[in-house]
Design a protein around this motif. Sequence first.
Motif, short mmCIF file in Angstrom:
data_model
loop_
_atom_site.label_atom_id
_atom_site.label_comp_id
_atom_site.label_asym_id
_atom_site.label_seq_id
_atom_site.Cartn_x
_atom_site.Cartn_y
_atom_site.Cartn_z
N ALA A 1 120.32 -40.27 25.00
CA ALA A 1 121.58 -40.75 25.58
C ALA A 1 121.43 -40.99 27.08
O ALA A 1 121.83 -42.03 27.59
N ILE B 1 121.67 -45.04 28.07
CA ILE B 1 123.00 -45.53 28.44
C ILE B 1 122.96 -45.91 29.92
O ILE B 1 122.91 -45.04 30.80
N GLN C 1 125.03 -46.95 32.11
CA GLN C 1 126.13 -46.60 33.03
C GLN C 1 125.93 -45.25 33.70
O GLN C 1 126.55 -44.96 34.72
N ASP D 1 132.79 -47.20 33.78
CA ASP D 1 131.45 -46.79 33.36
C ASP D 1 131.50 -45.54 32.50
O ASP D 1 130.77 -45.42 31.51
N ALA E 1 132.66 -46.61 29.11
CA ALA E 1 131.58 -47.30 28.39
C ALA E 1 130.59 -46.28 27.83
O ALA E 1 130.11 -46.43 26.69
N TYR E 2 130.28 -45.25 28.59
CA TYR E 2 129.41 -44.17 28.13
C TYR E 2 130.03 -43.48 26.92
O TYR E 2 129.36 -43.26 25.90
N ASP F 1 132.07 -44.58 24.79
CA ASP F 1 132.14 -45.48 23.64
C ASP F 1 130.76 -45.89 23.11
O ASP F 1 130.67 -46.53 22.06
N HIS F 2 129.71 -45.53 23.82
CA HIS F 2 128.35 -45.94 23.44
C HIS F 2 127.91 -45.20 22.18
O HIS F 2 128.17 -44.00 22.02
N PRO F 3 127.22 -45.89 21.26
CA PRO F 3 126.75 -45.22 20.02
C PRO F 3 125.86 -44.00 20.29
O PRO F 3 125.93 -43.02 19.53
N ALA F 4 125.05 -44.03 21.35
CA ALA F 4 124.19 -42.87 21.65
C ALA F 4 125.03 -41.66 22.03
O ALA F 4 124.67 -40.52 21.73
N HIS F 5 126.17 -41.88 22.70
CA HIS F 5 127.06 -40.77 23.03
C HIS F 5 127.72 -40.23 21.76
O HIS F 5 127.87 -39.02 21.59
N SER F 6 128.08 -41.13 20.86
CA SER F 6 128.68 -40.69 19.59
C SER F 6 127.71 -39.80 18.83
O SER F 6 128.10 -38.74 18.32
#
Length: 111
Positions: A29, A33, A35, A73, A76-77, A79-84
Amino acid sequence: MIAHVVLFRPRTTLTADQRQALANTLRGAVEGIPQIKRATIGKRILLNRPGYETQMAEHYEYSAILEFDSEADLRAYLDHPAHSDLGKLLFVSAEAVLAYDFLSTSLAELQ
């Protein structure tokens, strides 16, 4: 600057492989990512000072502090798939998690 601060305590039952999977997912992540402007990961140290650590309601073994230039930013982080993927794994791997977001300010602005 916005700081996304996460404190967490892994489950004591995690295997070495599960801990490594959590670390790898966090690394993915942070590295994947764009951002994220800065990331600091820490392991808590205990100083054994009377009246210091004993005043904390809970012990969190690790911290992750991620910094962003803007609220956009940070969103965006989040909502990022890696954060999920990280969030899902963290919440099944940890006994306790706290996450807070802070907008940096000057000492003069605290008044």
